[in-house]
Design an enzyme around this catalytic site. Structure first.
Site, PDB file in Angstrom:
ATOM      1  N   ARG A  93      44.562 -66.226  49.084  1.00  0.00           N
ATOM      2  CA  ARG A  93      44.372 -67.671  49.242  1.00  0.00           C
ATOM      3  C   ARG A  93      45.169 -68.202  50.430  1.00  0.00           C
ATOM      4  O   ARG A  93      45.607 -69.335  50.456  1.00  0.00           O
ATOM      5  CB  ARG A  93      44.780 -68.410  47.965  1.00  0.00           C
ATOM      6  CG  ARG A  93      46.217 -68.240  47.533  1.00  0.00           C
ATOM      7  CD  ARG A  93      46.540 -69.223  46.409  1.00  0.00           C
ATOM      8  NE  ARG A  93      47.893 -69.045  45.900  1.00  0.00           N
ATOM      9  CZ  ARG A  93      48.484 -69.900  45.074  1.00  0.00           C
ATOM     10  NH1 ARG A  93      47.840 -70.983  44.682  1.00  0.00           N
ATOM     11  NH2 ARG A  93      49.706 -69.693  44.636  1.00  0.00           N
ATOM     12  N   LYS A 114      48.651 -71.388  52.604  1.00  0.00           N
ATOM     13  CA  LYS A 114      48.549 -71.202  51.162  1.00  0.00           C
ATOM     14  C   LYS A 114      47.541 -72.233  50.665  1.00  0.00           C
ATOM     15  O   LYS A 114      47.694 -73.433  50.928  1.00  0.00           O
ATOM     16  CB  LYS A 114      49.916 -71.420  50.519  1.00  0.00           C
ATOM     17  CG  LYS A 114      50.079 -70.912  49.104  1.00  0.00           C
ATOM     18  CD  LYS A 114      51.551 -71.035  48.716  1.00  0.00           C
ATOM     19  CE  LYS A 114      51.821 -70.466  47.329  1.00  0.00           C
ATOM     20  NZ  LYS A 114      53.266 -70.565  46.991  1.00  0.00           N
ATOM     21  N   ASP A 258      55.275 -57.176  47.633  1.00  0.00           N
ATOM     22  CA  ASP A 258      54.440 -57.935  48.562  1.00  0.00           C
ATOM     23  C   ASP A 258      55.065 -59.287  48.901  1.00  0.00           C
ATOM     24  O   ASP A 258      54.543 -60.008  49.753  1.00  0.00           O
ATOM     25  CB  ASP A 258      53.033 -58.138  47.985  1.00  0.00           C
ATOM     26  CG  ASP A 258      53.046 -58.876  46.663  1.00  0.00           C
ATOM     27  OD1 ASP A 258      53.692 -58.380  45.731  1.00  0.00           O
ATOM     28  OD2 ASP A 258      52.419 -59.941  46.556  1.00  0.00           O
ATOM     29  N   ASP A 268      57.384 -67.659  50.116  1.00  0.00           N
ATOM     30  CA  ASP A 268      56.351 -67.704  49.080  1.00  0.00           C
ATOM     31  C   ASP A 268      56.939 -68.048  47.714  1.00  0.00           C
ATOM     32  O   ASP A 268      57.250 -67.175  46.907  1.00  0.00           O
ATOM     33  CB  ASP A 268      55.584 -66.385  49.009  1.00  0.00           C
ATOM     34  CG  ASP A 268      54.221 -66.565  48.323  1.00  0.00           C
ATOM     35  OD1 ASP A 268      53.855 -67.720  48.031  1.00  0.00           O
ATOM     36  OD2 ASP A 268      53.537 -65.563  48.083  1.00  0.00           O
TER      37      ASP A 268
END
Length: 470
Positions: A93, A114, A258, A268
């Site tokens: 995404r 994002k 990740d 993130d």
């Protein structure tokens, strides 16, 4: 003028070749309502001169920036999620939208997204981000940056006019697209994918690219392989960032491979939390039932992730040199943790002297006393210089305890900065606990009132001033 004279675009990631990414198209959103633009961050890469209309065009419609990437790139990677290997990851995404150089340091910087739509790696998801998720990421990155953590920064949040169905918040809920400014989106999972697929030529190319781009001053020791030298440098950066996160009382929540950038930068932010009080078992993600990524287990999680990177690089060096580098992670982390505690408390020590052990006696006190984590650092910034302020403050009873004596003795042993900033005229520090985050979101959700949110960002600016963050 769409960009300032300091804007220096790049297409460096494209040099790695198409095995690393998939060109994709952004979603076509019903509207682009600008909710947040970070001109402080934008100025570092020459984008602060964009008009609001240009801003929405680039960061809501994703019209390419001049001479940067001609098309968004969904990056390919694998990864361990809660220590279970998943080969079906990749940008599901988000995408790499643009690259440019920092105007001061010259570092290569990425603009990643994002909530920008589906990609070949969406795994059945809708590729979207809730507005609440975007607001939470702004708050996380602003707070972490102010506290001195090596973090990505939220550059932009644009509301898109879509309504999303989600299981973890009232639905339908408003949608947004977020753009982050970060120092690389190459992850440990990027290396894992090439190792699993046995893409040796691509691995060699990636190692050379990371070394030349993100570690240009790296010099292997005599007899040391370049891969092991690079691994050691990554270990050092990850250890430093891990110590910064711990000194900030921050729980990332999903420290999967990740989510570990090869530059060591934290990024993130999903189910994050800040500690209310010092608690090794405090967990951020409601789905982390075993507490794998609890606050106190974060250093172990980072070390485990680095071991997975070593496995990927092992064909390029010897087992012994990778083991030596990995073993240095714990030493570097502990040293950096003490450095970060000294910095958070505004205490000074001789640069050429051994770093004193300060974190352990402080955390032992915090664990027993249960004083607010951020409150403690607010009360005692400057060490002994804050004695009168702390002992006349609302938490004086915590510091009257007998078990505070070892901490007070530590303060007496260091020169401290003077807590003269306007920030210390407050009775309480700026904090970002979950109840406060929810309280900031409620007026936005109920009446589109962004006043408390912007007021909080103003308060965080005072915290930045304390720690000298520009």
């Amino acid at each position: 003028m769409p960009v300032s004279p300091t804007y220096r675009p790049s297409r460096a990631h494209m040099d790695l070749g198409s095995v690393f990414y998939d060109p994709v198209a952004p979603a076509d959103f019903p509207q682009t309502l600008l909710r947040y633009r970070n001109d402080r961050a934008a100025a570092t890469v020459g984008l602060d001169t964009l008009t609001d209309e240009e801003w929405r065009a680039h960061f809501g419609r994703f019209i390419p920036l001049p001479d940067s990437l001609p098309q968004p790139l969904a990056l390919r990677y694998h990864g361990h999620q809660f220590r279970v290997y998943n080969p079906d990851l990749g940008d599901g995404r988000g995408f790499l939208f643009a690259q440019m150089h920092d105007a001061v340091t010259g570092r290569l910087m990425d603009l990643g997204t994002k909530g920008s739509g589906t990609t070949p790696w969406s795994r059945g998801g809708d590729g979207r981000l809730t507005l609440k998720g975007g607001v939470r990421e702004i708050l996380a990155t602003e707070m972490l940056e102010a506290l001195g953590v090596n973090t990505s920064r939220t550059l932009s949040v644009i509301e898109t006019g879509e309504r999303l169905a989600r299981n973890d918040e009232p639905s339908p809920t408003r949608a947004c697209v977020l753009v982050r400014l970060g120092h690389s989106h190459i992850r440990i999972g990027t290396f894992q994918r090439l190792a699993v697929l046995d893409e040796r030529a691509a691995m060699d190319r990636l190692v050379a690219y990371v070394r030349d781009t993100y570690y240009p001053d790296l010099a292997p020791a005599p007899g040391q392989s370049e891969a092991a030298a690079l691994f050691g440098a990554v270990c050092e950066r990850v250890a430093t960032t891990g110590a910064q996160l711990m000194a900030a009382g921050f729980v990332h929540g999903v420290l999967n491979t990740d989510n570990i950038a090869i530059t060591g930068e934290s990024f993130d932010y999903g189910p994050w939390r800040f500690l209310p009080t010092y608690d090794q078992s405090f967990t951020a993600a409601y789905f982390d039932h075993a507490g794998l990524y609890a606050y106190g287990r974060q250093p172990q999680a980072l070390g485990w992730n680095l071991a997975r990177l070593a496995e990927c690089l092992l064909p390029l060096g010897t087992l012994q040199e990778f083991q030596v580098a990995l073993e240095s992670f714990a030493t570097t982390y502990q040293k950096q943790l003490n450095i970060q505690y000294l910095r958070r408390l505004g205490l000074q020590h001789q640069p050429d002297a051994d770093v004193p052990e300060i974190a352990t006696p402080i955390t032992e006190f915090l664990s027993r006393a249960r004083v607010g984590f951020e409150n403690f650092f607010f009360d005692w910034y400057g060490g002994a210089n804050s004695t009168q302020r702390a002992m006349n403050g609302p938490r004086a009873s915590f510091y009257d305890r007998a078990d505070f004596a070892p901490v007070r003795a530590l303060f007496d042993a260091f020169a401290g900065r003077q807590p003269t900033q306007a920030y210390f005229e407050r009775h309480d520090p700026v904090t970002m606990l979950i109840d406060q985050v929810e309280a900031l979101w409620s007026p936005i959700a109920e009446s589109d009132d962004w006043g408390p949110f912007h007021a909080t960002l103003g308060n965080i600016a005072g915290l930045r001033a304390v720690y000298g963050v520009p």
